[in-house]
Design a protein around this motif. Structure first.
Motif, PDB file in Angstrom:
ATOM      1  N   UNK A  68       7.419  -2.657 -14.764  1.00 54.87           N
ATOM      2  CA  UNK A  68       6.779  -1.377 -15.012  1.00 54.87           C
ATOM      3  C   UNK A  68       7.652  -0.256 -14.473  1.00 54.87           C
ATOM      4  N   UNK A  69       7.422   0.942 -14.952  1.00 53.62           N
ATOM      5  CA  UNK A  69       8.070   2.112 -14.382  1.00 53.62           C
ATOM      6  C   UNK A  69       7.412   2.448 -13.047  1.00 53.62           C
ATOM      7  N   UNK A  70       8.225   2.925 -12.114  1.00 51.10           N
ATOM      8  CA  UNK A  70       7.702   3.207 -10.780  1.00 51.10           C
ATOM      9  C   UNK A  70       6.648   4.309 -10.822  1.00 51.10           C
ATOM     10  N   UNK A  71       6.818   5.274 -11.744  1.00 48.77           N
ATOM     11  CA  UNK A  71       5.844   6.370 -11.824  1.00 48.77           C
ATOM     12  C   UNK A  71       4.501   5.920 -12.375  1.00 48.77           C
ATOM     13  N   UNK A  72       4.469   4.745 -13.049  1.00 47.60           N
ATOM     14  CA  UNK A  72       3.223   4.248 -13.625  1.00 47.60           C
ATOM     15  C   UNK A  72       2.440   3.357 -12.674  1.00 47.60           C
ATOM     16  N   UNK A  73       2.998   3.083 -11.492  1.00 51.00           N
ATOM     17  CA  UNK A  73       2.298   2.231 -10.534  1.00 51.00           C
ATOM     18  C   UNK A  73       1.112   2.988  -9.967  1.00 51.00           C
ATOM     19  N   UNK A  74      -0.054   2.356 -10.003  1.00 56.46           N
ATOM     20  CA  UNK A  74      -1.274   2.974  -9.503  1.00 56.46           C
ATOM     21  C   UNK A  74      -1.293   2.939  -7.978  1.00 56.46           C
ATOM     22  N   UNK A  75      -1.452   4.097  -7.374  1.00 52.38           N
ATOM     23  CA  UNK A  75      -1.503   4.206  -5.921  1.00 52.38           C
ATOM     24  C   UNK A  75      -2.953   4.256  -5.464  1.00 52.38           C
ATOM     25  N   UNK A  76      -3.266   3.416  -4.506  1.00 50.68           N
ATOM     26  CA  UNK A  76      -4.605   3.377  -3.953  1.00 50.68           C
ATOM     27  C   UNK A  76      -4.542   3.614  -2.448  1.00 50.68           C
ATOM     28  N   UNK A  77      -5.461   4.385  -1.954  1.00 44.44           N
ATOM     29  CA  UNK A  77      -5.535   4.644  -0.520  1.00 44.44           C
ATOM     30  C   UNK A  77      -6.110   3.421   0.178  1.00 44.44           C
ATOM     31  N   UNK A  78      -5.273   2.802   1.023  1.00 39.98           N
ATOM     32  CA  UNK A  78      -5.699   1.593   1.715  1.00 39.98           C
ATOM     33  C   UNK A  78      -6.404   1.987   3.013  1.00 39.98           C
ATOM     34  N   UNK A  79      -7.660   1.613   3.182  1.00 35.85           N
ATOM     35  CA  UNK A  79      -8.369   1.979   4.416  1.00 35.85           C
ATOM     36  C   UNK A  79      -7.837   1.193   5.610  1.00 35.85           C
ATOM     37  N   UNK A  80      -7.666   1.874   6.712  1.00 32.98           N
ATOM     38  CA  UNK A  80      -7.223   1.236   7.951  1.00 32.98           C
ATOM     39  C   UNK A  80      -8.417   0.614   8.678  1.00 32.98           C
ATOM     40  N   UNK A  81      -8.138  -0.467   9.381  1.00 34.26           N
ATOM     41  CA  UNK A  81      -9.152  -1.134  10.188  1.00 34.26           C
ATOM     42  C   UNK A  81      -8.814  -0.885  11.649  1.00 34.26           C
ATOM     43  N   UNK A  82      -9.719  -0.242  12.367  1.00 34.91           N
ATOM     44  CA  UNK A  82      -9.482   0.122  13.750  1.00 34.91           C
ATOM     45  C   UNK A  82      -9.441  -1.114  14.643  1.00 34.91           C
ATOM     46  N   UNK A  83      -8.586  -1.020  15.676  1.00 34.38           N
ATOM     47  CA  UNK A  83      -8.433  -2.135  16.606  1.00 34.38           C
ATOM     48  C   UNK A  83      -9.339  -2.014  17.818  1.00 34.38           C
ATOM     49  N   UNK A  84      -9.931  -0.843  18.017  1.00 39.33           N
ATOM     50  CA  UNK A  84     -10.772  -0.633  19.188  1.00 39.33           C
ATOM     51  C   UNK A  84     -10.033  -0.017  20.354  1.00 39.33           C
TER      52      UNK A  84
END
Length: 462
Positions: A68-84
């Motif tokens: 695929x073309x790099x510009x066509x890659x779907x970007x998703x915001x990955x939620x962080x998991x807190x360590x405490x």
């Protein structure tokens, strides 16, 4: 057997692997041509693992070989998991990323298992967590958790060293967080070499990382260190994982520092500070206040420098002791600083400052056990050496930072204004900095002296 996770066909072969970089060679040779290290090639009997990982309900990933073309890659915001722990989240870049692989190293007794047990007990409140221990028994881990008064009702624990069994159990239990303590004791049954060898560490880590990526599991590996303080095992181990952390600090001291060596999801060289207490490791939210516990009496050779660690400034005290040498080769001893950097700055001081200390013993120490990697401590190091040499104390309200070049010039450093604001916050009213770092707007309560040459810095103080 449909419950079996792996279907493998093995074929025994020999290989010569470099212990420094992990490069393979068909026959032995004296020098590794990739990293230029001598006598680091070790003969191993490596099982070439072929075959494929069978589709299983625990695996959600699949191989995608489409282009695929790099510009066509779907970007998703990955939620962080807190360590405490706020300091651990800072070093990680905001928390754990699902599917990431983290390698935690440190000296024996530094607190690696304690930190991970605290983190796992916190994360188990909202996510499935599995602690795999190969060095300790389940009773030992339970005794530590009881001593630290941690909530253990949600944490799953298993004593196992076989990677195949670990992956099978993890596929069944489906944990969100998987801790392997440690990577040097686990092994693959199809590889004939002993656990901890180059081949075992490399192949075991590769299989665990592949499992974590395909199941979107947070994988945390504990790694041993060698006598020179580097991570044990092949260098390729650090290339496989996403984040490499090093827990540093003397076992007889109270404070520990967690440094990010590699991080694909955050800043590199981020530094977190912890205090070892009876209840485990506690985050230190204001490290500068801890490292600036100075004596009321003025003493020569002591100076405060503002360094930059990752994404924040930090104030530490630098001490130098210059004494007459009674041997032909004067000693140069550094604790927390680069030894070669000290030798270079002594030469610059002689050539461009007209001060000869080459025949003196020089001892340099960074208070609190911090290791300074930042070159902005150069000017502070030179001034502290002169202060001790002439036995003239520095003002208590003075901070210094700036890189020193070989021609005696004072080079600017990054984030100059943030460093000055941090100094004002802790009550400092005078600063000697590079001229290029002078702020455009004056900072209230702070007198800033800009210098371009090392001779100007000496004139401003002495």
């Amino acid at each position: 057997d449909s419950c079996n996770l792996f279907s493998m066909v093995t074929k025994l072969k020999k290989a010569f692997v470099c212990n420094e970089c992990g490069s393979d060679y068909p026959k032995w040779q004296g020098q590794c041509t990739d990293c230029n290290a001598w006598n680091t090639l070790t003969e191993i009997k490596l099982s070439s693992v072929s075959g494929k990982i069978t589709r299983h309900q625990g695996f959600s990933g699949s191989s995608d070989s489409s282009v695929n073309l790099l510009k066509d890659v779907q970007l998703e915001e990955v939620p962080r998991i807190r360590s405490g722990t706020s300091e651990l989240d800072l070093v990680l870049g905001g928390g754990f990323v699902p599917g990431s692989c983290v390698l935690l190293g440190g000296e024996p007794g530094a607190g690696k298992s304690t930190m991970l047990l605290q983190t796992l007990c916190f994360m188990a409140k909202s996510h499935e967590a599995l602690y795999v221990t190969g060095e300790e028994s389940s009773q030992q881990v339970a005794m530590r958790a009881k001593r630290l008064e941690l909530p253990t009702d949600q944490v799953q624990i298993m004593t196992e060293t076989s990677v195949e069994n670990i992956c099978n159990v993890a596929t069944e239990k489906k944990p969100k967080v998987l801790v392997i303590d440690s990577i040097q004791v686990v092994h693959l049954d199809d590889i004939t070499s002993a656990p901890g060898s180059v081949s075992q560490v490399r192949e075991s880590a590769a299989m665990l990382v592949r499992f974590a990526k395909q199941t979107n599991t947070i994988l945390i590996l504990v790694g041993h260190v060698t006598k020179d303080g580097t991570l044990a095992g092949p260098k390729v181990l650090e290339h496989m994982i996403d984040c490499s952390l090093m827990l540093e600090g003397r076992t007889d001291g109270q404070f520990r520092t967690l440094r990010g060596i590699k991080n694909r999801f955050g800043a590199v060289n981020e530094l977190g500070v912890f205090a070892m207490t009876e209840r485990g490791l506690k985050a230190v939210s204001n490290p500068s206040a801890i490292f600036l516990q100075r004596n009321e009496d003025l003493s020569s050779g002591s100076l405060v420098v503002v360094i930059w660690e990752g994404t924040r400034p930090m104030l530490v005290e630098l001490q130098a002791l210059v004494d007459e040498s009674h041997i032909g080769n004067p000693r140069r001893v550094t604790v927390g600083l680069d030894h070669n950097r000290l030798s270079m700055l002594v030469a610059v001081l002689h050539r461009h400052g007209n001060i000869l200390v080459g025949d003196q013993d020089i001892f340099v120490n960074v208070v609190g056990g911090v290791k300074i990697m930042d070159t902005s401590a150069d000017m502070a190091l030179i001034l502290s050496i002169i202060s001790s040499f002439r036995d003239k104390p520095m003002p208590r309200n003075l901070v210094v930072f700036g890189e020193v070049g070989l021609s005696g010039e004072i080079r600017p450093v990054s984030n100059g204004q943030e460093r000055l604001r941090e100094a004002v916050k802790h009550g400092f009213s005078q600063a000697i900095i590079p001229s290029a770092n002078i702020p455009k707007k004056p900072i209230q309560g702070l007198k800033v002296i800009g210098v371009k040459k090392i001779s100007e810095a000496l004139q401003a103080l002495f």
